[in-house]
Design a protein around this motif. Structure first.
Motif, PDB file in Angstrom:
ATOM      1  N   UNK A 106     -99.112  90.825 -16.158  1.00 22.44           N
ATOM      2  CA  UNK A 106     -98.731  91.522 -14.927  1.00 22.44           C
ATOM      3  C   UNK A 106     -97.599  92.509 -15.148  1.00 22.44           C
ATOM      4  N   UNK A 107     -97.119  92.640 -16.376  1.00 22.66           N
ATOM      5  CA  UNK A 107     -96.045  93.571 -16.682  1.00 22.66           C
ATOM      6  C   UNK A 107     -96.533  94.632 -17.655  1.00 22.66           C
ATOM      7  N   UNK A 108     -96.092  95.862 -17.458  1.00 23.69           N
ATOM      8  CA  UNK A 108     -96.441  96.955 -18.358  1.00 23.69           C
ATOM      9  C   UNK A 108     -96.002  96.588 -19.772  1.00 23.69           C
ATOM     10  N   UNK A 109     -96.903  96.772 -20.719  1.00 25.09           N
ATOM     11  CA  UNK A 109     -96.596  96.523 -22.124  1.00 25.09           C
ATOM     12  C   UNK A 109     -96.772  95.095 -22.580  1.00 25.09           C
ATOM     13  N   UNK A 151    -101.238  81.532 -24.522  1.00 23.07           N
ATOM     14  CA  UNK A 151     -99.801  81.808 -24.467  1.00 23.07           C
ATOM     15  C   UNK A 151     -99.631  82.990 -23.542  1.00 23.07           C
ATOM     16  N   UNK A 152     -98.976  82.781 -22.440  1.00 27.12           N
ATOM     17  CA  UNK A 152     -98.849  83.873 -21.496  1.00 27.12           C
ATOM     18  C   UNK A 152     -97.406  84.106 -21.111  1.00 27.12           C
ATOM     19  N   UNK A 153     -97.070  85.363 -21.004  1.00 25.76           N
ATOM     20  CA  UNK A 153     -95.766  85.755 -20.495  1.00 25.76           C
ATOM     21  C   UNK A 153     -95.940  85.880 -18.989  1.00 25.76           C
ATOM     22  N   UNK A 154     -95.509  86.949 -18.384  1.00 25.44           N
ATOM     23  CA  UNK A 154     -95.715  87.158 -16.955  1.00 25.44           C
ATOM     24  C   UNK A 154     -97.204  87.403 -16.742  1.00 25.44           C
ATOM     25  N   UNK A 155     -97.848  86.498 -16.015  1.00 24.00           N
ATOM     26  CA  UNK A 155     -99.296  86.579 -15.857  1.00 24.00           C
ATOM     27  C   UNK A 155     -99.715  86.081 -14.488  1.00 24.00           C
ATOM     28  N   UNK A 156    -100.901  86.545 -14.072  1.00 25.72           N
ATOM     29  CA  UNK A 156    -101.452  86.029 -12.824  1.00 25.72           C
ATOM     30  C   UNK A 156    -102.116  84.679 -13.091  1.00 25.72           C
ATOM     31  N   UNK A 157    -102.736  84.104 -12.078  1.00 22.41           N
ATOM     32  CA  UNK A 157    -103.336  82.777 -12.223  1.00 22.41           C
ATOM     33  C   UNK A 157    -104.465  82.727 -13.242  1.00 22.41           C
ATOM     34  N   UNK A 158    -105.035  83.877 -13.568  1.00 21.75           N
ATOM     35  CA  UNK A 158    -106.107  83.939 -14.563  1.00 21.75           C
ATOM     36  C   UNK A 158    -105.583  84.202 -15.969  1.00 21.75           C
ATOM     37  N   UNK A 159    -104.269  84.334 -16.123  1.00 24.22           N
ATOM     38  CA  UNK A 159    -103.690  84.611 -17.432  1.00 24.22           C
ATOM     39  C   UNK A 159    -103.620  86.071 -17.784  1.00 24.22           C
ATOM     40  N   UNK A 160    -103.891  86.958 -16.841  1.00 22.75           N
ATOM     41  CA  UNK A 160    -103.832  88.389 -17.099  1.00 22.75           C
ATOM     42  C   UNK A 160    -102.389  88.876 -17.037  1.00 22.75           C
ATOM     43  N   UNK A 204    -110.824  90.153 -18.956  1.00 17.68           N
ATOM     44  CA  UNK A 204    -109.955  90.714 -17.923  1.00 17.68           C
ATOM     45  C   UNK A 204    -109.605  92.164 -18.210  1.00 17.68           C
ATOM     46  N   UNK A 205    -109.909  92.652 -19.385  1.00 16.70           N
ATOM     47  CA  UNK A 205    -109.614  94.034 -19.720  1.00 16.70           C
ATOM     48  C   UNK A 205    -110.497  95.008 -18.952  1.00 16.70           C
ATOM     49  N   UNK A 206    -111.475  94.479 -18.210  1.00 14.57           N
ATOM     50  CA  UNK A 206    -112.303  95.338 -17.369  1.00 14.57           C
ATOM     51  C   UNK A 206    -111.540  95.770 -16.123  1.00 14.57           C
ATOM     52  N   UNK A 207    -110.386  95.213 -15.885  1.00 14.19           N
ATOM     53  CA  UNK A 207    -109.631  95.506 -14.672  1.00 14.19           C
ATOM     54  C   UNK A 207    -108.505  96.485 -14.952  1.00 14.19           C
ATOM     55  N   UNK A 208    -108.120  97.198 -13.918  1.00 14.22           N
ATOM     56  CA  UNK A 208    -106.895  97.984 -13.943  1.00 14.22           C
ATOM     57  C   UNK A 208    -105.928  97.235 -13.042  1.00 14.22           C
ATOM     58  N   UNK A 209    -104.672  97.178 -13.412  1.00 20.23           N
ATOM     59  CA  UNK A 209    -103.709  96.376 -12.683  1.00 20.23           C
ATOM     60  C   UNK A 209    -103.104  97.136 -11.517  1.00 20.23           C
ATOM     61  N   UNK A 210    -102.528  96.407 -10.617  1.00 19.01           N
ATOM     62  CA  UNK A 210    -101.905  96.972  -9.421  1.00 19.01           C
ATOM     63  C   UNK A 210    -100.741  97.871  -9.812  1.00 19.01           C
ATOM     64  N   UNK A 211    -100.354  98.777  -8.916  1.00 20.12           N
ATOM     65  CA  UNK A 211     -99.212  99.646  -9.227  1.00 20.12           C
ATOM     66  C   UNK A 211     -97.978  98.835  -9.586  1.00 20.12           C
ATOM     67  N   UNK A 212     -97.231  99.329 -10.512  1.00 22.17           N
ATOM     68  CA  UNK A 212     -96.007  98.679 -10.964  1.00 22.17           C
ATOM     69  C   UNK A 212     -94.842  99.285 -10.193  1.00 22.17           C
ATOM     70  N   UNK A 213     -94.055  98.446  -9.530  1.00 20.90           N
ATOM     71  CA  UNK A 213     -92.955  98.945  -8.707  1.00 20.90           C
ATOM     72  C   UNK A 213     -91.921  99.723  -9.518  1.00 20.90           C
ATOM     73  N   UNK A 214     -91.724  99.344 -10.788  1.00 18.30           N
ATOM     74  CA  UNK A 214     -90.707 100.003 -11.594  1.00 18.30           C
ATOM     75  C   UNK A 214     -91.129 101.391 -12.065  1.00 18.30           C
TER      76      UNK A 214
END
Length: 156
Positions: free
Chosen positions: A80-83, A69-78, A9-19
């Protein structure tokens, strides 16, 4: 080396972060901690512990019966939060598999192993191929005896 976590999944760049109003970093950047691994004698017990204490999702992953072990993640386990980084629990292989290992992405695994030795570290597990995930990986000990992993995608 466990095969529980698929860092493709590191081949992806994530969506803009609202914060932050900017895109999250590409997880393939090198020399960055990318994921962690923790050994366990009882995978179910460890999974329950981290789920109950931190609310982490712990779905089964890989072919060895390990858990992500996933914290905030999408359905694939990626993440979703900066850091945020995710990891997994794998069945303890032996006494040397004593504690957590952080894994660092590198451009050239062989050159990095040479620099590790030149700087006073030692190779614990030489480069090995993890075909299931398209990775080359190695384990090393730093000058203080801490064990860490390095990996590269695509056989570099």
């Amino acid at each position: 080396m466990s095969d529980f976590f698929n860092p493709r999944h590191r081949d992806r760049t994530y969506a803009p972060d609202d914060n932050l109003g900017r895109e999250q970093p590409d997880m393939r950047q090198t020399n960055k901690v990318s994921w962690f691994e923790m050994p366990a004698d009882d995978l179910g017990r460890a999974s329950s512990f981290y789920s109950n204490v931190f609310g982490w999702r712990t779905p089964p992953m890989g072919t060895e019966g390990a858990y992500a072990l996933t914290t905030a993640a999408d359905d694939s386990g990626n993440p979703t939060e900066v850091g945020a980084i995710n990891g997994g629990i794998h069945r303890r292989a032996n006494e040397a598999d004593a504690g957590p290992v952080v894994n660092i992405s590198v451009d050239d695994i062989d050159a990095t192993l040479e620099r590790i030795v030149a700087a006073g570290g030692r190779i614990i597990q030489p480069r090995s191929e993890v075909e299931e995930f398209g990775l080359s990986m190695a384990l090393f000990a730093d000058t203080e005896g801490n064990v860490l992993g390095i990996y590269t995608s695509g056989g570099a």
